[in-house]
Enzyme design. Structure first.
Site, PDB file in Angstrom:
ATOM      1  N   LYS A 145      38.892  50.153  49.358  1.00  0.00           N
ATOM      2  CA  LYS A 145      37.414  50.091  49.115  1.00  0.00           C
ATOM      3  C   LYS A 145      36.424  51.339  49.970  1.00  0.00           C
ATOM      4  O   LYS A 145      35.403  51.500  49.601  1.00  0.00           O
ATOM      5  CB  LYS A 145      36.851  48.654  49.372  1.00  0.00           C
ATOM      6  CG  LYS A 145      37.196  47.563  48.541  1.00  0.00           C
ATOM      7  CD  LYS A 145      36.267  46.965  47.641  1.00  0.00           C
ATOM      8  CE  LYS A 145      36.465  46.058  46.707  1.00  0.00           C
ATOM      9  NZ  LYS A 145      37.405  45.137  47.104  1.00  0.00           N
TER      10      LYS A 145
ATOM     11  N   SER B 219      32.216  39.916  49.391  1.00  0.00           N
ATOM     12  CA  SER B 219      33.252  38.846  49.874  1.00  0.00           C
ATOM     13  C   SER B 219      33.770  39.484  51.068  1.00  0.00           C
ATOM     14  O   SER B 219      34.707  38.715  51.752  1.00  0.00           O
ATOM     15  CB  SER B 219      33.981  38.148  48.837  1.00  0.00           C
ATOM     16  OG  SER B 219      34.661  39.114  48.206  1.00  0.00           O
TER      17      SER B 219
ATOM     18  N   GLU C 237      45.218  39.846  37.562  1.00  0.00           N
ATOM     19  CA  GLU C 237      44.448  38.938  38.026  1.00  0.00           C
ATOM     20  C   GLU C 237      45.077  37.697  38.620  1.00  0.00           C
ATOM     21  O   GLU C 237      46.020  37.440  37.937  1.00  0.00           O
ATOM     22  CB  GLU C 237      43.352  38.612  36.838  1.00  0.00           C
ATOM     23  CG  GLU C 237      42.390  39.467  36.454  1.00  0.00           C
ATOM     24  CD  GLU C 237      41.505  39.204  35.491  1.00  0.00           C
ATOM     25  OE1 GLU C 237      40.219  39.102  35.347  1.00  0.00           O
ATOM     26  OE2 GLU C 237      42.272  38.437  34.272  1.00  0.00           O
TER      27      GLU C 237
ATOM     28  N   GLY D  72      41.416  33.054  37.684  1.00  0.00           N
ATOM     29  CA  GLY D  72      40.210  33.920  37.590  1.00  0.00           C
ATOM     30  C   GLY D  72      40.476  35.160  36.509  1.00  0.00           C
ATOM     31  O   GLY D  72      40.420  36.087  36.712  1.00  0.00           O
TER      32      GLY D  72
ATOM     33  N   ASP E 261      39.028  36.035  33.897  1.00  0.00           N
ATOM     34  CA  ASP E 261      38.212  36.531  33.221  1.00  0.00           C
ATOM     35  C   ASP E 261      38.129  37.748  32.424  1.00  0.00           C
ATOM     36  O   ASP E 261      38.006  38.264  31.523  1.00  0.00           O
ATOM     37  CB  ASP E 261      36.854  36.511  33.910  1.00  0.00           C
ATOM     38  CG  ASP E 261      36.762  37.370  35.120  1.00  0.00           C
ATOM     39  OD1 ASP E 261      37.493  37.073  35.977  1.00  0.00           O
ATOM     40  OD2 ASP E 261      36.144  38.606  35.184  1.00  0.00           O
TER      41      ASP E 261
ATOM     42  N   SER F 220      46.675  46.781  47.432  1.00  0.00           N
ATOM     43  CA  SER F 220      45.271  47.140  47.646  1.00  0.00           C
ATOM     44  C   SER F 220      44.638  46.856  48.852  1.00  0.00           C
ATOM     45  O   SER F 220      43.644  47.375  49.341  1.00  0.00           O
ATOM     46  CB  SER F 220      44.500  46.441  46.446  1.00  0.00           C
ATOM     47  OG  SER F 220      44.612  44.968  46.449  1.00  0.00           O
TER      48      SER F 220
HETATM   49  C1  LIG Z   1      37.992  44.207  46.114  1.00  0.00           C
HETATM   50  C2  LIG Z   1      39.700  43.953  46.131  1.00  0.00           C
HETATM   51  C3  LIG Z   1      40.281  44.074  44.963  1.00  0.00           C
HETATM   52  C4  LIG Z   1      39.559  43.941  43.550  1.00  0.00           C
HETATM   53  O1  LIG Z   1      39.014  45.167  43.113  1.00  0.00           O
HETATM   54  P1  LIG Z   1      37.739  45.407  42.092  1.00  0.00           P
HETATM   55  O2  LIG Z   1      37.377  46.870  42.181  1.00  0.00           O
HETATM   56  O3  LIG Z   1      36.754  44.562  42.605  1.00  0.00           O
HETATM   57  O4  LIG Z   1      38.621  45.091  40.770  1.00  0.00           O
HETATM   58  C5  LIG Z   1      41.628  43.979  44.935  1.00  0.00           C
HETATM   59  N1  LIG Z   1      42.243  43.838  46.079  1.00  0.00           N
HETATM   60  C6  LIG Z   1      41.416  43.827  47.473  1.00  0.00           C
HETATM   61  C7  LIG Z   1      42.415  43.973  48.663  1.00  0.00           C
HETATM   62  C8  LIG Z   1      40.198  44.029  47.297  1.00  0.00           C
HETATM   63  O5  LIG Z   1      39.292  44.108  48.555  1.00  0.00           O
END
Ligand SMILES: *Cc1c(COP(=O)(O)O)cnc(C)c1O
Length: 328
Positions: A57, A82, A208, A212, A214, A313
């Site tokens: 992010k 969040s 996903e 969730g 969606d 991620s």
């Molecule tokens: C925010 C986040 C996601 C999902 O990312 P989006 O861009 O909302 O689809 C996945 N993994 C982690 C660790 C995140 O912080």
């Protein structure tokens, strides 16, 4: 809020890559023979758990703030999140020398709240089951003149997140499949844009949490489906619907969306810790779980012999929570 008149494209990711260069880490791409053996494929793990503040992010947040005008910098940045996007905005604002206000749910993980405050962000709490964070955000933006940078539904955020996949293709070359965690769709849309230029034949698959789904429903029905706040241990993907900008790109460039259960996420957390020596948060395990737990491809062409990219991620999880999840 800046809106691109033309649809997002690869050049937006390329420009973002130049903006974040030197500020964001170029995270490692790791491999594991054990993982390859399980999946029957050649896996390339892009490890954003090693990114600054612990998740991809930072890329989108830094890119968005880097584009601010002097007037925007003066008033500062505002967001709702969040967790990881909150830290990303707080850190990026600190690096840019501007103020940041963050609207967070009052049940957000303690580690994430602390980290956001630690980066100098002002935290404003709300109840995610009874209040609408988007409304609160718009009201505060009006009252304080701050620029709202939402966690996923924004062209500059999407372009920034796509730089993770750009680096992966730059390092690993073209891939057959890329598995990407999916919440609101910033990461998936950005990665799909990167692939469209750098690995055009690569299948792009969103992953996903089962509760969730969606995004899967939206892709299959052709319209954004809202499912309410899903109950899952993947707190970074507890989004109730895809963003508008995100869905436009996902519809155009994403091949499929699959789901994994919370139990499969826990198994994957254990595997990544034991075999690859990495602490990965539940949401961060989504893509790895799809490959290692036999979720993708379901009855489709097997992964055998394929080059498969896996986006890890993020790694932000309290050690106590990590321990109780992997011990349970
Ligand atoms: C925010 C986040 C996601 C999902 O990312 P989006 O861009 O909302 O689809 C996945 N993994 C982690 C660790 C995140 O912080």
């Amino acid at each position: 809020m800046s809106e691109n008149a033309s649809p997002l494209q690869y050049s937006d990711v390329e420009q973002a890559a130049r903006r974040i260069e030197g500020a964001a880490h170029r995270t490692p791409v790791l491999s594991s023979r054990t993982a390859d053996g399980i999946a029957g494929a050649n896996l390339f793990f892009k490890c954003e758990n090693f990114q600054r503040m612990g998740a991809f992010k930072f890329r989108g947040a830094y890119n968005a703030i880097a584009k601010f005008t002097d007037a925007q910098r003066q008033a500062g940045v505002l967001t709702f999140s969040s967790g990881n996007h909150a830290q990303a905005i707080a850190l990026s604002a600190k690096l840019a020398g501007i103020r940041a206000a963050i609207i967070m749910p009052n049940d957000a993980p303690a580690l994430k709240v602390q980290a956001t405050k630690g980066y100098g962000g002002e935290v404003i709490f709300y109840d995610r089951y009874t209040e609408n964070r988007e409304e609160i955000g718009q009201r505060l933006a009006r009252e304080r003149g701050m620029t709202l940078i939402p966690p996923y539904d924004h062209p500059d955020v999407i372009a920034g997140q796509g730089t993770a996949a750009k680096e992966l293709f730059d390092e690993a070359g073209e891939l057959d499949v890329l598995l990407v965690p999916l919440g609101g769709g910033g990461l998936l849309a950005g990665c799909a844009l990167a692939a469209s230029q750098l690995s055009p034949n690569c299948k792009i698959i969103g992953v996903e949490p089962e509760a969730g789904n969606d995004g899967q429903q939206s892709l299959r029905s052709g319209a954004i489906v809202d499912i309410g706040v899903p109950q899952t241990i993947a707190d970074g993907a507890q989004t109730s619907h895809l963003g508008r900008h995100n869905f436009a790109v996902i519809q155009r460039l994403v091949d499929d969306i699959v789901t994994v259960s919370d139990a499969q996420l826990v198994e994957t957390m254990k595997f990544l810790a034991e075999r690859m020596k990495m602490i990965v948060e539940p949401t961060g395990c989504l893509a790895a779980a799809a490959a290692l737990q036999g979720v993708y491809p379901a009855g489709g062409e097997p992964l055998a012999g394929k080059k498969v990219g896996i986006l890890i991620s993020g790694g932000n999880v309290d050690l106590g929570r990590f321990a109780s999840l992997v011990a349970g």
